[in-house]
Motif scaffolding. Structure first.
Motif, mmCIF file in Angstrom:
data_model
loop_
_atom_site.group_PDB
_atom_site.id
_atom_site.type_symbol
_atom_site.label_atom_id
_atom_site.label_comp_id
_atom_site.label_asym_id
_atom_site.label_seq_id
_atom_site.Cartn_x
_atom_site.Cartn_y
_atom_site.Cartn_z
ATOM 1 N N LEU A 1 0.792 -1.286 0.031
ATOM 2 C CA LEU A 1 -0.092 -0.125 -0.043
ATOM 3 C C LEU A 1 0.622 1.264 -0.022
ATOM 4 N N TYR A 2 1.989 1.009 0.844
ATOM 5 C CA TYR A 2 2.824 2.152 0.696
ATOM 6 C C TYR A 2 3.456 2.667 -0.672
ATOM 7 N N ALA A 3 3.813 1.563 -1.230
ATOM 8 C CA ALA A 3 4.482 1.647 -2.511
ATOM 9 C C ALA A 3 3.375 2.441 -3.565
ATOM 10 N N LEU A 4 2.291 1.942 -3.423
ATOM 11 C CA LEU A 4 1.344 2.189 -4.213
ATOM 12 C C LEU A 4 0.649 3.709 -4.075
ATOM 13 N N SER A 5 0.839 4.190 -2.935
ATOM 14 C CA SER A 5 0.624 5.523 -2.441
ATOM 15 C C SER A 5 1.532 6.368 -2.981
ATOM 16 N N THR A 6 2.777 6.108 -3.009
ATOM 17 C CA THR A 6 3.827 6.901 -3.673
ATOM 18 C C THR A 6 3.687 7.260 -5.266
ATOM 19 N N THR A 7 3.077 6.143 -5.841
ATOM 20 C CA THR A 7 2.462 6.646 -7.199
ATOM 21 C C THR A 7 1.471 7.551 -7.342
ATOM 22 N N PHE A 8 0.471 7.546 -6.319
ATOM 23 C CA PHE A 8 -0.603 8.316 -6.386
ATOM 24 C C PHE A 8 -0.224 9.849 -6.263
ATOM 25 N N GLN A 9 0.836 9.932 -5.268
ATOM 26 C CA GLN A 9 1.209 11.129 -4.823
ATOM 27 C C GLN A 9 1.957 11.725 -5.810
ATOM 28 N N ILE A 10 2.948 11.009 -6.430
ATOM 29 C CA ILE A 10 3.689 11.515 -7.731
ATOM 30 C C ILE A 10 2.572 12.020 -8.798
ATOM 31 N N ARG A 11 1.677 11.365 -9.264
ATOM 32 C CA ARG A 11 0.698 11.827 -10.046
ATOM 33 C C ARG A 11 -0.237 12.683 -9.806
ATOM 34 N N GLY A 12 -0.114 13.342 -8.248
ATOM 35 C CA GLY A 12 -0.959 14.508 -7.925
ATOM 36 C C GLY A 12 -2.303 14.239 -7.245
ATOM 37 N N GLN A 13 -2.459 12.946 -7.185
ATOM 38 C CA GLN A 13 -3.637 12.357 -6.518
ATOM 39 C C GLN A 13 -3.550 12.262 -5.074
ATOM 40 N N PHE A 14 -3.549 13.250 -4.453
ATOM 41 C CA PHE A 14 -3.230 13.451 -2.910
ATOM 42 C C PHE A 14 -4.290 12.722 -2.108
ATOM 43 N N GLU A 15 -5.474 12.976 -2.459
ATOM 44 C CA GLU A 15 -6.505 12.348 -1.587
ATOM 45 C C GLU A 15 -6.314 10.699 -1.343
ATOM 46 N N VAL A 16 -6.145 10.282 -2.636
ATOM 47 C CA VAL A 16 -6.117 8.846 -2.613
ATOM 48 C C VAL A 16 -4.663 8.294 -1.950
ATOM 49 N N ALA A 17 -3.572 9.084 -2.175
ATOM 50 C CA ALA A 17 -2.404 8.750 -1.586
ATOM 51 C C ALA A 17 -2.351 8.824 -0.169
ATOM 52 N N ALA A 18 -2.925 9.888 0.379
ATOM 53 C CA ALA A 18 -3.236 10.207 1.900
ATOM 54 C C ALA A 18 -3.940 9.094 2.255
ATOM 55 N N LYS A 19 -4.927 8.448 1.916
ATOM 56 C CA LYS A 19 -5.751 7.564 2.419
ATOM 57 C C LYS A 19 -4.863 5.967 2.496
ATOM 58 N N LEU A 20 -4.051 5.975 1.375
ATOM 59 C CA LEU A 20 -3.187 4.746 1.317
ATOM 60 C C LEU A 20 -2.064 4.773 2.012
ATOM 61 N N TYR A 21 -1.500 6.045 2.501
ATOM 62 C CA TYR A 21 -0.524 6.384 3.545
ATOM 63 C C TYR A 21 -1.009 5.858 4.875
ATOM 64 N N VAL A 22 -2.238 6.402 5.120
ATOM 65 C CA VAL A 22 -2.695 5.936 6.627
ATOM 66 C C VAL A 22 -2.941 4.594 6.651
ATOM 67 N N MET A 23 -3.449 3.885 5.702
ATOM 68 C CA MET A 23 -3.670 2.738 5.742
ATOM 69 C C MET A 23 -2.273 1.549 5.844
ATOM 70 N N SER A 24 -1.385 2.292 5.056
ATOM 71 C CA SER A 24 -0.015 1.340 5.362
ATOM 72 C C SER A 24 0.493 1.701 6.543
ATOM 73 N N ILE A 25 0.465 2.706 7.153
ATOM 74 C CA ILE A 25 0.932 3.067 8.704
ATOM 75 C C ILE A 25 0.102 2.102 9.428
ATOM 76 N N ALA A 26 -1.101 2.052 9.355
ATOM 77 C CA ALA A 26 -1.979 1.149 10.191
ATOM 78 C C ALA A 26 -1.594 -0.395 10.048
ATOM 79 N N LEU A 27 -1.184 -0.513 9.023
ATOM 80 C CA LEU A 27 -0.854 -2.116 8.815
ATOM 81 C C LEU A 27 0.698 -2.217 9.007
ATOM 82 N N GLY A 28 1.437 -1.291 9.648
ATOM 83 C CA GLY A 28 2.535 -1.709 10.223
ATOM 84 C C GLY A 28 3.789 -1.020 9.477
#
Length: 188
Positions: free
Chosen positions: A100-127
């Motif tokens: 999820l963390y790796a995928l979130s970086t691709t959303f952030q790079i593409r400027g899709q900050f809302e999706v990236a933020a949600k995925l970062y939160v999930m990745s943090i919650a998952l360790g």
């Protein structure tokens, strides 16, 4: 209202307490489905307690190879191919925070900050540990003009980094962003 579907304070306190995380897993799976990360069949399998990586007998070595492949694409600037690689990994095991963390970086790079933020939160919650995912989450919140939330996340990143030399780059970045965001919070 924040771009995050999850309350940040609840996630920051979850820190390994999986029993606190279990009630929100279904919401996380639903969010991943809404973001297009999970397809209907994967979503159904997960809701019935089956991880696709086990159903398909995919080895950990193969998953690691696919993760490296995705990062290789990212390193050469092919964000699209990297995203496809990481999405496949997330479909195979959406409970692995690194995917999820790796995928979130691709959303952030593409400027899709809302999706990236949600995925970062999930990745943090998952360790996914350390300060870096928090710094990246803070960047997404800043890009979405959520300065108060960004300040809280960056403060947490600085606290996590502590005096650990391995966290020094993330800690310096968090401090720089914290300075910027503090001015924005005061101005609003």
């Amino acid at each position: 209202m924040s771009i995050l579907d999850f309350e940040w304070t609840a996630v920051s306190k979850a820190g390994g307490a999986i029993e606190q995380l279990l009630p929100v897993l279904d919401n996380m799976f639903e969010s991943l489905k809404e973001q297009g990360v999970l397809d209907d069949s994967t979503h159904s399998a997960l809701r019935s307690g089956i991880l696709p990586k086990f159903a398909l007998s995919i080895s950990d070595a193969e998953l690691e190879r696919r993760l490296r492949e995705g990062y290789d694409f990212l390193c050469v600037g092919d964000v699209g191919k990297a995203a496809v690689s990481f999405e496949r990994l997330c479909r195979l095991d959406p409970l692995e925070g690194r995917y999820l963390y790796a995928l979130s970086t691709t959303f952030q790079i593409r400027g899709q900050f809302e999706v990236a933020a949600k995925l970062y939160v999930m990745s943090i919650a998952l360790g996914v540990g350390g300060a870096d995912p928090h710094v990246r989450l803070g960047e997404c919140l800043m890009a979405s003009n959520e300065f108060s939330e960004a300040k809280d996340v960056l403060d947490h990143a600085i606290e996590l980094a502590g005096s650990d030399p391995a966290q020094s780059v993330a800690e310096r970045r968090a401090r720089k962003l914290r300075t910027i965001v503090s001015g924005k919070v005061l101005a609003s």
